[in-house]
Scaffold this motif. Structure first.
Motif, PDB file in Angstrom:
ATOM      1  N   ASP A 116       0.824  -1.205   0.000  1.00  0.00           N
ATOM      2  CA  ASP A 116       0.000   0.000   0.000  1.00  0.00           C
ATOM      3  C   ASP A 116       0.863   1.261   0.000  1.00  0.00           C
ATOM      4  N   SER A 117       1.892   1.224  -0.844  1.00  0.00           N
ATOM      5  CA  SER A 117       2.668   2.451  -1.067  1.00  0.00           C
ATOM      6  C   SER A 117       1.890   3.374  -1.992  1.00  0.00           C
ATOM      7  N   GLU A 118       1.065   2.785  -2.867  1.00  0.00           N
ATOM      8  CA  GLU A 118       0.324   3.489  -3.904  1.00  0.00           C
ATOM      9  C   GLU A 118       1.257   4.167  -4.912  1.00  0.00           C
ATOM     10  N   LEU A 119       2.484   3.630  -5.021  1.00  0.00           N
ATOM     11  CA  LEU A 119       3.457   4.149  -5.976  1.00  0.00           C
ATOM     12  C   LEU A 119       3.672   3.131  -7.086  1.00  0.00           C
ATOM     13  N   GLN A 120       4.181   3.599  -8.207  1.00  0.00           N
ATOM     14  CA  GLN A 120       4.508   2.714  -9.318  1.00  0.00           C
ATOM     15  C   GLN A 120       5.758   1.907  -8.971  1.00  0.00           C
ATOM     16  N   ALA A 121       5.849   0.705  -9.490  1.00  0.00           N
ATOM     17  CA  ALA A 121       6.977  -0.182  -9.183  1.00  0.00           C
ATOM     18  C   ALA A 121       8.319   0.433  -9.558  1.00  0.00           C
ATOM     19  N   ASP A 122       8.334   1.315 -10.554  1.00  0.00           N
ATOM     20  CA  ASP A 122       9.593   1.930 -10.979  1.00  0.00           C
ATOM     21  C   ASP A 122       9.849   3.283 -10.308  1.00  0.00           C
ATOM     22  N   ASP A 123       9.064   3.634  -9.313  1.00  0.00           N
ATOM     23  CA  ASP A 123       9.273   4.902  -8.603  1.00  0.00           C
ATOM     24  C   ASP A 123      10.654   4.871  -7.938  1.00  0.00           C
ATOM     25  N   PRO A 124      11.465   5.905  -8.136  1.00  0.00           N
ATOM     26  CA  PRO A 124      12.819   5.906  -7.566  1.00  0.00           C
ATOM     27  C   PRO A 124      12.844   5.772  -6.039  1.00  0.00           C
ATOM     28  N   GLY A 125      11.814   6.238  -5.369  1.00  0.00           N
ATOM     29  CA  GLY A 125      11.779   6.198  -3.908  1.00  0.00           C
ATOM     30  C   GLY A 125      11.647   4.806  -3.318  1.00  0.00           C
ATOM     31  N   ILE A 126      11.176   3.852  -4.119  1.00  0.00           N
ATOM     32  CA  ILE A 126      10.995   2.490  -3.603  1.00  0.00           C
ATOM     33  C   ILE A 126      11.842   1.467  -4.349  1.00  0.00           C
ATOM     34  N   ARG A 127      12.573   1.900  -5.328  1.00  0.00           N
ATOM     35  CA  ARG A 127      13.313   0.983  -6.205  1.00  0.00           C
ATOM     36  C   ARG A 127      14.257   0.062  -5.444  1.00  0.00           C
ATOM     37  N   SER A 128      14.896   0.534  -4.402  1.00  0.00           N
ATOM     38  CA  SER A 128      15.870  -0.295  -3.679  1.00  0.00           C
ATOM     39  C   SER A 128      15.239  -1.077  -2.520  1.00  0.00           C
ATOM     40  N   MET A 129      13.942  -0.923  -2.322  1.00  0.00           N
ATOM     41  CA  MET A 129      13.266  -1.616  -1.212  1.00  0.00           C
ATOM     42  C   MET A 129      12.827  -3.019  -1.621  1.00  0.00           C
ATOM     43  N   TRP A 130      12.698  -3.878  -0.630  1.00  0.00           N
ATOM     44  CA  TRP A 130      11.983  -5.142  -0.812  1.00  0.00           C
ATOM     45  C   TRP A 130      10.519  -4.782  -0.592  1.00  0.00           C
ATOM     46  N   ILE A 131       9.760  -4.694  -1.658  1.00  0.00           N
ATOM     47  CA  ILE A 131       8.400  -4.157  -1.563  1.00  0.00           C
ATOM     48  C   ILE A 131       7.396  -5.089  -2.232  1.00  0.00           C
ATOM     49  N   VAL A 132       6.221  -5.170  -1.638  1.00  0.00           N
ATOM     50  CA  VAL A 132       5.121  -5.957  -2.195  1.00  0.00           C
ATOM     51  C   VAL A 132       3.931  -5.036  -2.449  1.00  0.00           C
ATOM     52  N   GLY A 133       3.000  -5.531  -3.222  1.00  0.00           N
ATOM     53  CA  GLY A 133       1.785  -4.785  -3.505  1.00  0.00           C
ATOM     54  C   GLY A 133       0.716  -5.077  -2.471  1.00  0.00           C
ATOM     55  N   GLY A 134      -0.111  -4.085  -2.233  1.00  0.00           N
ATOM     56  CA  GLY A 134      -1.234  -4.240  -1.315  1.00  0.00           C
ATOM     57  C   GLY A 134      -2.546  -4.029  -2.039  1.00  0.00           C
ATOM     58  N   ASN A 135      -3.633  -4.002  -1.296  1.00  0.00           N
ATOM     59  CA  ASN A 135      -4.950  -3.858  -1.900  1.00  0.00           C
ATOM     60  C   ASN A 135      -5.176  -2.481  -2.511  1.00  0.00           C
ATOM     61  N   CYS A 136      -4.357  -1.502  -2.176  1.00  0.00           N
ATOM     62  CA  CYS A 136      -4.473  -0.167  -2.766  1.00  0.00           C
ATOM     63  C   CYS A 136      -3.380   0.112  -3.796  1.00  0.00           C
TER      64      CYS A 136
END
Length: 170
Positions: free
Chosen positions: A35-55
């Protein structure tokens, strides 16, 4: 070894960068539980281990991740597909299938941690819309040997002492 865990930022970008920058020299990895609500290629999350949420509507974010940090295996999920608002059993079974000893999840916006069957569950809360407690929160897990210290912080980086816990893996 320390790992930073965030979740449910719901569109915040500057705040994600601020928290990540605050701890960049003390953590080996940064996890975002969805639930970051950001695009997968957003520079702010690019280096994170991140998953998608319901939002999260970008199909580029996985529903789950399994990652290793040192001798620890992490299962990362948002939780909406695992019914975390009613039980952690689905995540527990999934962690067992993946041989994960640490599960990081969000969705409920409720900060907390617990151990069940030698699997440590951590929900960092939400850095935008907290529930139960008033603080917008995130967590850092400090791992050394068989000991895990789970520390919670408010958005400004102040410790939330009431949520701190130490666990020992068998």
């Amino acid at each position: 070894m320390n790992v930073l865990i965030m979740s449910d930022s719901h569109g915040l970008t500057d705040e994600l960068e601020e928290i990540t920058a605050r701890h960049k020299d003390e953590v080996a990895a940064v996890i975002h539980c969805g639930d970051s609500e950001l695009q997968a290629d957003d520079p702010g999350i690019r280096s994170m281990w991140i998953v998608g949420g319901n939002c999260d509507f970008d199909g580029g974010l996985p529903n789950e991740l399994v990652k290793e940090a040192g001798p620890y295996r992490f299962l990362i999920a948002h939780g909406h597909l695992h019914s975390v608002k009613s039980t952690l059993n689905h995540l527990k079974y999934r962690a067992q299938e993946e041989d994960a000893s640490i599960v990081c999840f969000g969705h409920t916006h409720i900060a907390g941690s617990e151990i069940d069957g030698n699997i440590l569950f951590i929900n960092p809360g939400s850095i935008r819309l907290p529930r139960v407690r008033p603080e917008r929160s995130y967590a850092i897990i400090s791992l050394e040997g068989k000991q895990a210290d789970v520390l919670f912080y408010d958005f400004s980086g102040n410790p939330i002492k009431a949520l701190e816990k130490t666990y020992t893996f068998a």
